[in-house]
Design a protein around this motif. Structure first.
Motif, PDB file in Angstrom:
ATOM      1  N   GLY A 239       0.876  -1.471  -0.014  1.00 55.76           N
ATOM      2  CA  GLY A 239      -0.203  -0.145   0.187  1.00 55.76           C
ATOM      3  C   GLY A 239       1.129   0.778  -0.231  1.00 55.76           C
ATOM      4  O   GLY A 239       0.707   1.755   0.715  1.00 55.76           O
TER       5      GLY A 239
ATOM      6  N   ARG B   1       0.128   4.179  -1.766  1.00 60.17           N
ATOM      7  CA  ARG B   1      -0.427   5.528  -1.277  1.00 60.17           C
ATOM      8  C   ARG B   1      -0.791   5.412   0.378  1.00 60.17           C
ATOM      9  O   ARG B   1      -0.359   7.336   0.905  1.00 60.17           O
ATOM     10  CB  ARG B   1      -1.808   5.292  -1.551  1.00 60.17           C
ATOM     11  CG  ARG B   1      -0.939   5.271  -3.507  1.00 60.17           C
ATOM     12  CD  ARG B   1      -2.663   4.394  -3.925  1.00 60.17           C
ATOM     13  NE  ARG B   1      -3.033   4.687  -5.588  1.00 60.17           N
ATOM     14  CZ  ARG B   1      -3.790   4.085  -5.865  1.00 60.17           C
ATOM     15  NH1 ARG B   1      -5.522   3.756  -6.337  1.00 60.17           N
ATOM     16  NH2 ARG B   1      -3.514   4.082  -7.546  1.00 60.17           N
TER      17      ARG B   1
ATOM     18  N   HIS C 116       2.674   7.312   1.797  1.00 60.01           N
ATOM     19  CA  HIS C 116       2.891   8.533   1.149  1.00 60.01           C
ATOM     20  C   HIS C 116       2.512   9.241   2.986  1.00 60.01           C
ATOM     21  O   HIS C 116       3.015  10.391   2.897  1.00 60.01           O
ATOM     22  CB  HIS C 116       2.387   8.463  -0.091  1.00 60.01           C
ATOM     23  CG  HIS C 116       3.578   7.994  -0.981  1.00 60.01           C
ATOM     24  ND1 HIS C 116       3.274   8.113  -2.106  1.00 60.01           N
ATOM     25  CD2 HIS C 116       5.070   8.065  -0.513  1.00 60.01           C
ATOM     26  CE1 HIS C 116       4.639   7.603  -2.826  1.00 60.01           C
ATOM     27  NE2 HIS C 116       4.841   7.598  -2.229  1.00 60.01           N
ATOM     28  N   GLN C 117       1.108   8.710   2.948  1.00 60.42           N
ATOM     29  CA  GLN C 117       0.240   9.769   3.738  1.00 60.42           C
ATOM     30  C   GLN C 117       0.871   9.340   4.916  1.00 60.42           C
ATOM     31  O   GLN C 117       0.408  10.600   5.393  1.00 60.42           O
ATOM     32  CB  GLN C 117      -1.310   9.092   3.437  1.00 60.42           C
ATOM     33  CG  GLN C 117      -1.896   9.328   2.735  1.00 60.42           C
ATOM     34  CD  GLN C 117      -3.859   8.257   2.881  1.00 60.42           C
ATOM     35  OE1 GLN C 117      -3.586   7.850   3.231  1.00 60.42           O
ATOM     36  NE2 GLN C 117      -4.556   9.169   2.567  1.00 60.42           N
TER      37      GLN C 117
ATOM     38  N   TRP D 122      -1.888  -5.132  -2.034  1.00 58.95           N
ATOM     39  CA  TRP D 122      -2.215  -4.354  -2.841  1.00 58.95           C
ATOM     40  C   TRP D 122      -1.336  -4.019  -3.672  1.00 58.95           C
ATOM     41  O   TRP D 122      -0.286  -4.878  -3.636  1.00 58.95           O
ATOM     42  CB  TRP D 122      -2.262  -3.370  -1.845  1.00 58.95           C
ATOM     43  CG  TRP D 122      -2.972  -2.938  -0.568  1.00 58.95           C
ATOM     44  CD1 TRP D 122      -3.412  -2.888   0.167  1.00 58.95           C
ATOM     45  CD2 TRP D 122      -4.781  -3.362  -0.684  1.00 58.95           C
ATOM     46  NE1 TRP D 122      -3.956  -3.163   1.064  1.00 58.95           N
ATOM     47  CE2 TRP D 122      -4.747  -3.468   0.152  1.00 58.95           C
ATOM     48  CE3 TRP D 122      -5.330  -2.560  -1.618  1.00 58.95           C
ATOM     49  CZ2 TRP D 122      -6.364  -3.361   0.473  1.00 58.95           C
ATOM     50  CZ3 TRP D 122      -7.238  -3.277  -1.187  1.00 58.95           C
ATOM     51  CH2 TRP D 122      -7.380  -3.004   0.084  1.00 58.95           C
TER      52      TRP D 122
ATOM     53  N   GLN E 191       0.706  -2.533  -5.140  1.00 56.08           N
ATOM     54  CA  GLN E 191       1.974  -1.311  -5.018  1.00 56.08           C
ATOM     55  C   GLN E 191       3.706  -2.188  -5.015  1.00 56.08           C
ATOM     56  O   GLN E 191       4.218  -1.684  -4.148  1.00 56.08           O
ATOM     57  CB  GLN E 191       2.028  -0.067  -5.218  1.00 56.08           C
ATOM     58  CG  GLN E 191       1.180   0.711  -6.208  1.00 56.08           C
ATOM     59  CD  GLN E 191       1.013   2.198  -5.616  1.00 56.08           C
ATOM     60  OE1 GLN E 191       0.555   3.045  -5.026  1.00 56.08           O
ATOM     61  NE2 GLN E 191       1.351   2.840  -7.068  1.00 56.08           N
TER      62      GLN E 191
ATOM     63  N   GLN F 102       7.058  -0.667  -5.529  1.00 59.66           N
ATOM     64  CA  GLN F 102       7.045   0.131  -5.573  1.00 59.66           C
ATOM     65  C   GLN F 102       7.163   1.019  -4.216  1.00 59.66           C
ATOM     66  O   GLN F 102       7.930   1.740  -4.038  1.00 59.66           O
ATOM     67  CB  GLN F 102       6.240   1.321  -6.033  1.00 59.66           C
ATOM     68  CG  GLN F 102       5.488   0.962  -7.988  1.00 59.66           C
ATOM     69  CD  GLN F 102       4.887   0.044  -8.231  1.00 59.66           C
ATOM     70  OE1 GLN F 102       4.553  -0.680  -7.543  1.00 59.66           O
ATOM     71  NE2 GLN F 102       4.699  -0.477  -9.433  1.00 59.66           N
TER      72      GLN F 102
ATOM     73  N   TYR G 162      10.513   2.800  -2.706  1.00 58.35           N
ATOM     74  CA  TYR G 162      10.727   4.212  -2.098  1.00 58.35           C
ATOM     75  C   TYR G 162      11.679   3.550  -0.261  1.00 58.35           C
ATOM     76  O   TYR G 162      12.120   4.710  -0.600  1.00 58.35           O
ATOM     77  CB  TYR G 162       8.495   4.303  -1.645  1.00 58.35           C
ATOM     78  CG  TYR G 162       8.887   4.871  -0.715  1.00 58.35           C
ATOM     79  CD1 TYR G 162       8.567   6.659  -1.579  1.00 58.35           C
ATOM     80  CD2 TYR G 162       8.139   4.997   0.754  1.00 58.35           C
ATOM     81  CE1 TYR G 162       8.586   7.605  -0.288  1.00 58.35           C
ATOM     82  CE2 TYR G 162       8.908   5.740   1.312  1.00 58.35           C
ATOM     83  CZ  TYR G 162       8.150   7.609   1.464  1.00 58.35           C
ATOM     84  OH  TYR G 162       8.329   8.213   1.568  1.00 58.35           O
TER      85      TYR G 162
ATOM     86  N   SER H  87      -3.289   6.080   7.668  1.00 61.26           N
ATOM     87  CA  SER H  87      -4.095   6.833   6.668  1.00 61.26           C
ATOM     88  C   SER H  87      -5.299   6.211   6.258  1.00 61.26           C
ATOM     89  O   SER H  87      -5.737   6.180   7.510  1.00 61.26           O
ATOM     90  CB  SER H  87      -3.151   5.882   5.625  1.00 61.26           C
ATOM     91  OG  SER H  87      -3.123   4.891   5.774  1.00 61.26           O
TER      92      SER H  87
ATOM     93  N   LEU I 250      -7.962   3.669  -0.533  1.00 63.01           N
ATOM     94  CA  LEU I 250      -7.020   4.068  -1.523  1.00 63.01           C
ATOM     95  C   LEU I 250      -6.838   3.425  -2.548  1.00 63.01           C
ATOM     96  O   LEU I 250      -6.812   3.576  -3.707  1.00 63.01           O
ATOM     97  CB  LEU I 250      -6.141   4.080  -0.320  1.00 63.01           C
ATOM     98  CG  LEU I 250      -6.021   5.080   0.406  1.00 63.01           C
ATOM     99  CD1 LEU I 250      -4.558   5.095   1.971  1.00 63.01           C
ATOM    100  CD2 LEU I 250      -6.080   6.767  -0.341  1.00 63.01           C
ATOM    101  N   TYR I 251      -7.063   2.114  -2.850  1.00 64.98           N
ATOM    102  CA  TYR I 251      -7.202   1.667  -3.721  1.00 64.98           C
ATOM    103  C   TYR I 251      -8.885   0.501  -3.891  1.00 64.98           C
ATOM    104  O   TYR I 251      -8.794  -0.015  -3.853  1.00 64.98           O
ATOM    105  CB  TYR I 251      -6.388   0.433  -3.251  1.00 64.98           C
ATOM    106  CG  TYR I 251      -4.543   0.205  -3.246  1.00 64.98           C
ATOM    107  CD1 TYR I 251      -4.064   0.904  -4.290  1.00 64.98           C
ATOM    108  CD2 TYR I 251      -4.723   1.258  -2.257  1.00 64.98           C
ATOM    109  CE1 TYR I 251      -2.323   1.012  -4.521  1.00 64.98           C
ATOM    110  CE2 TYR I 251      -3.446   1.267  -1.866  1.00 64.98           C
ATOM    111  CZ  TYR I 251      -2.500   1.784  -3.026  1.00 64.98           C
ATOM    112  OH  TYR I 251      -1.017   1.759  -2.685  1.00 64.98           O
TER     113      TYR I 251
END
Length: 245
Positions: free
Chosen positions: A13, A15, A18-19, A42, A44, A47, A51, A231, A237-238
């Motif tokens: 997750g 996103r 990031h939150q 999820w 990502q 990714q 990150y 978050s 978010l998804y």
């Protein structure tokens, strides 16, 4: 003063990650301890690893190994003897396989290096233990016979859940495992299983996995002040994905 912040299970997750980084106003002087399970759920997962690799170059980060991280490492290295594919797919692996179909072999090699570098646990100077799941040896992590339990065990958390709060630590019946460390920070078993959406403390254990793999939120917490930030629910978010639901 530099903060020490602990982060629960991410499960692909990005996103949400990031939150919480934004909501906690994380700075380069903060120490970040990630409790594992960066993947599976999820869409990502690759990714998220990108990150984290980049973040680790910018500030002090401790990356703990989760059970899903080991499963993905085995899969990336074609070591499938420990993977029940049907079960893994059901618990988030399918999203990971789909996501990695778009990732280059060169990047996969970097992810393998990262996954191999993960720590089984981290014990700080204040006798605070950070571990994905738990341990079973009554004398502590240094004496554990089965290291895989560091990221698979649930008995430590289950013991804390059923412990009689009136029982004195000096009692013969008080579980020795819960007396060894000032605090223990874990993920692995979502607090949503006991109807909670925030970090939960039982005995000396803080459970910071607030169900981001499912319909819960991702959490980051200051281990000194116990202030935490979350978050949005990951299914929001998804919205077109199922995660591990």
């Amino acid at each position: 003063m530099n903060r020490t912040l602990v982060i629960g299970d991410i499960h692909g997750g990005l996103r949400a990650l990031h939150q919480i980084i934004e909501r906690a106003s994380v700075s380069k002087t903060d120490n970040l301890i990630f409790l594992g399970d960066y993947v599976d759920g999820w869409s990502q997962s690759p990714q998220v690893i990108d990150y984290l690799i980049d973040l680790g170059k910018k500030q002090n980060c401790i990356f703990i190994r989760g059970n899903h991280d080991e499963l993905v490492l085995d899969w990336l290295e074609n070591n499938n003897e420990n993977i029940d594919e049907g079960m893994w797919y059901k618990h988030g692996g399918e999203a990971t396989v789909i996501a990695y179909s778009k990732i280059s072999d060169q990047k996969k090699k970097k992810h393998i290096e990262f996954l191999k570098s993960l720590q089984n646990y981290y014990l700080d100077d204040f006798n605070r233990l950070f571990i994905h799941a738990g341990f079973t040896n009554m004398n502590g992590v240094l004496y554990e016979y089965f290291p895989k339990l560091f990221y698979w065990d649930r008995t430590l958390w289950e013991t804390a859940l059923v412990l009689n709060e009136k029982l004195e630590k000096t009692s013969w019946f008080y579980p020795k495992r819960l007396t060894l460390y000032k605090e223990i920070y874990i993920g692995h078993t979502p607090t949503t299983r006991i109807g909670e959406s925030i970090p939960v403390k039982k005995a000396c254990i803080w459970n910071v996995d607030t169900g981001a793999a499912f319909k819960g939120k991702l959490t980051i917490m200051d281990v000194n002040s116990k202030e935490f930030w979350q978050s949005e629910p990951l299914n929001n978010l998804y919205p077109t994905e199922k995660g591990r639901n």
